[in-house]
Design a protein around this motif. Structure first.
Motif, mmCIF file in Angstrom:
data_model
loop_
_atom_site.group_PDB
_atom_site.id
_atom_site.type_symbol
_atom_site.label_atom_id
_atom_site.label_comp_id
_atom_site.label_asym_id
_atom_site.label_seq_id
_atom_site.Cartn_x
_atom_site.Cartn_y
_atom_site.Cartn_z
ATOM 1 N N GLY A 17 0.326 -0.951 0.096
ATOM 2 C CA GLY A 17 0.461 0.109 -0.367
ATOM 3 C C GLY A 17 0.911 1.668 0.012
ATOM 4 N N MET A 18 1.930 1.089 0.437
ATOM 5 C CA MET A 18 2.911 2.527 0.640
ATOM 6 C C MET A 18 3.719 2.542 -0.731
ATOM 7 S SD MET A 18 3.079 4.020 3.793
ATOM 8 C CE MET A 18 5.453 4.485 4.193
ATOM 9 N N GLU A 19 3.848 3.845 -1.372
ATOM 10 C CA GLU A 19 4.136 4.134 -2.477
ATOM 11 C C GLU A 19 5.736 3.908 -2.621
ATOM 12 O OE1 GLU A 19 3.823 8.019 -5.211
ATOM 13 O OE2 GLU A 19 2.969 6.048 -6.488
ATOM 14 N N GLY A 20 6.515 3.236 -3.235
ATOM 15 C CA GLY A 20 8.357 2.999 -3.384
ATOM 16 C C GLY A 20 8.959 3.359 -4.710
ATOM 17 N N GLU A 21 10.216 2.724 -4.700
ATOM 18 C CA GLU A 21 11.013 2.029 -5.782
ATOM 19 C C GLU A 21 10.015 0.140 -5.806
ATOM 20 O OE1 GLU A 21 14.780 3.443 -5.720
ATOM 21 O OE2 GLU A 21 15.097 1.797 -7.463
ATOM 22 N N LEU A 22 9.754 -0.152 -6.546
ATOM 23 C CA LEU A 22 9.792 -1.742 -6.987
ATOM 24 C C LEU A 22 11.366 -2.268 -7.116
ATOM 25 C CD1 LEU A 22 6.626 -2.240 -9.984
ATOM 26 C CD2 LEU A 22 6.984 -2.164 -7.613
ATOM 27 N N VAL A 23 11.780 -3.649 -6.287
ATOM 28 C CA VAL A 23 12.530 -4.534 -6.450
ATOM 29 C C VAL A 23 12.071 -6.261 -6.535
ATOM 30 C CG1 VAL A 23 14.480 -5.163 -4.458
ATOM 31 C CG2 VAL A 23 13.681 -2.776 -4.640
ATOM 32 N N SER B 59 3.307 0.995 -5.996
ATOM 33 C CA SER B 59 3.212 -0.064 -4.607
ATOM 34 C C SER B 59 2.696 -1.073 -4.574
ATOM 35 C CB SER B 59 2.126 0.930 -3.920
ATOM 36 O OG SER B 59 0.919 1.398 -4.319
ATOM 37 N N ILE B 60 2.109 -1.889 -3.610
ATOM 38 C CA ILE B 60 1.474 -3.538 -4.004
ATOM 39 C C ILE B 60 0.821 -2.959 -3.506
ATOM 40 C CG2 ILE B 60 1.834 -6.103 -3.581
ATOM 41 C CD1 ILE B 60 5.236 -5.024 -2.206
#
Ligand code: ZN
Length: 434
Positions: free
Chosen positions: A277-283, A304-305
């Protein structure tokens, strides 16, 4: 349709067990065969046998494009070169390209993963799939080509033909699906309009668009202009190419092929793993690739997931549509702004084309932002000063209200920002660094 029902609808516990098993095999392989990982893990005193659950993954170091550049061209391959049957690479516009190698088995898996993407968009063996990605070193063209053949569709490798030829092919061959970037679909729309052609003359019903971030507004525009259903898909050459994640009929996030890739989202500043739910960089970590496996690879893509189950019946988790790239992010007065947010605002304004460029400059120590915006040629004659000014003010006001962004607006004629087939407009021109 769900192409690989067994895996795409697997019980979560079973899927996670499969992920752990495949992860352990991959870690063993890279530690044995890729010097980069051996050195990295030895240096950080990491015992790969300690990685016993998905939670342990976070204890492994992250990797990035820069790490891989040192392995150019083949040092990061985990099999001998004689077992590699295909070589692709990234464009290398920002430095040394990353070379990716596929074994026979990698190619087989890749085709099946792209088949999932196409099936989820309703493509079957009855479709005529026109691929307007360049058949080059990049993975878009050939990736979709073999995926479409895998499901028995008729593939039209239109590749780099210029746009009028593409439209001709589309019309004469009765192409039912188009595979391209969303920007290219928009380009087709404007060429159709310019030439007074009706999209109804085409037989197109589905579009599969990817390889650049695009907004929901752009989807609505492409769908209504071309009279098609448009699906987003996500992938990058380093991970495998197209086939990493894709939209189902719900159009609410992109299902990740989790039986082949483990996804994490991290805070790009603190590098901490963020909750769903939190936005960030995909790894991403690849867990079945033989030729060129990647462990905890930073993509630079922002998303985000989504953990909630999807109506379509697939049990794989989804990612939100990619909203931008960490390297596209503009920091203005301490606020993070993405070009996609500006795109969304421009879409609200009548007469504005979604083509723009952000130019950052520094004057007397202060950041100055200029926004070059293309406007429809029939909107006004450019010497009607008052009309131009009020239009500029309207955009300016919207940017302040929605983003707190003060920018100078330059209106330019439609198509004056350079773009060619497959090439993207450079969204951000940061002259502050020069
Ligand atoms: Zn779904």
């Amino acid at each position: 349709m769900i192409y690989s029902k067994e895996y795409e609808t697997m019980q979560r516990e079973d899927l996670e067990q499969l992920q752990v098993e495949r992860l352990q095999v991959t870690l063993n392989r890279v530690y044995r065969n890729v010097l980069f990982y051996k050195n990295l893990y030895d240096e950080k005193k990491i015992e790969i046998s300690d990685i016993k659950s998905l939670k342990n993954l976070a204890s492994l170091p992250l990797t990035s494009k820069d790490d891989l550049r040192g392995s150019y061209p083949y040092e990061a391959f985990a099999v001998p070169l004689r077992d590699i049957v295909r070589i692709h690479s990234t464009s290398g516009t920002t430095g040394t390209p990353i070379v990716v190698g596929y074994t026979k088995n990698d190619l087989k898996i890749w085709s099946c993963l792209v088949a999932r993407v196409l099936s989820a968009a309703g493509i079957t063996g009855n479709d005529l799939v026109q691929i307007a990605f360049n058949y080059s070193q990049s993975t878009g063209g050939l990736g979709f080509h073999y995926g479409a053949e895998q499901i028995g569709a008729s593939v039209i490798p239109a590749s780099g033909e210029e746009v009028l030829k593409q439209i001709q092919i589309m019309k004469d061959y009765r192409s039912s699906a188009l595979v391209s970037t969303p920007g290219y679909a928009l380009h087709i729309v404007s060429i159709l309009e310019e030439n007074g052609m009706d999209p109804q003359e085409l037989n197109l019903s589905t579009g599969l668009f990817g390889s650049e971030p695009w907004s929901e507004k752009l989807r609505t525009k492409i769908e209504s202009k071309l009279k098609i259903k448009a699906f987003d898909n996500y992938g990058l050459s380093e991970i495998i190419g197209p086939g990493v994640a894709f939209e189902c009929d719900e159009h609410n996030g992109l299902h990740i092929n989790e039986d082949h890739f483990i996804v994490e989202v991290i805070d790009p500043e603190t590098l901490e793993v963020l909750p769903a739910g939190m936005e960030g960089e995909l790894v991403f970590t690849t867990i079945t690739k033989e030729g060129f496996p990647l462990i905890r690879y930073r993509t630079g893509d922002i998303s985000s997931i989504i953990e909630e189950p999807c109506e379509c019946g697939r049990t794989t988790r989804r990612i939100k549509r990619v909203s931008g790239r960490t390297d596209d992010m503009i920091i203005v007065d301490g606020n993070n702004i993405f070009p996609s947010q500006i795109e969304a605002i421009l879409f609200e304004i009548e007469g504005v084309e979604p083509h723009f460029q952000i130019i950052l400059n520094r004057e007397e120590g202060l950041d100055v932002i200029e926004l070059k915006v293309e406007v429809s040629s029939n909107l006004f004659v450019f010497d009607e000063i008052r009309k131009v000014q009020s239009f500029q003010q309207k955009i300016q006001q919207q940017l302040i209200t929605s983003l707190g962004l003060h920018a100078k607006i330059s209106l330019i004629e439609s198509k004056s920002l350079g773009r060619t087939r497959g090439e993207k407009i450079k969204r951000v021109l940061d002259l502050r660094k020069l």
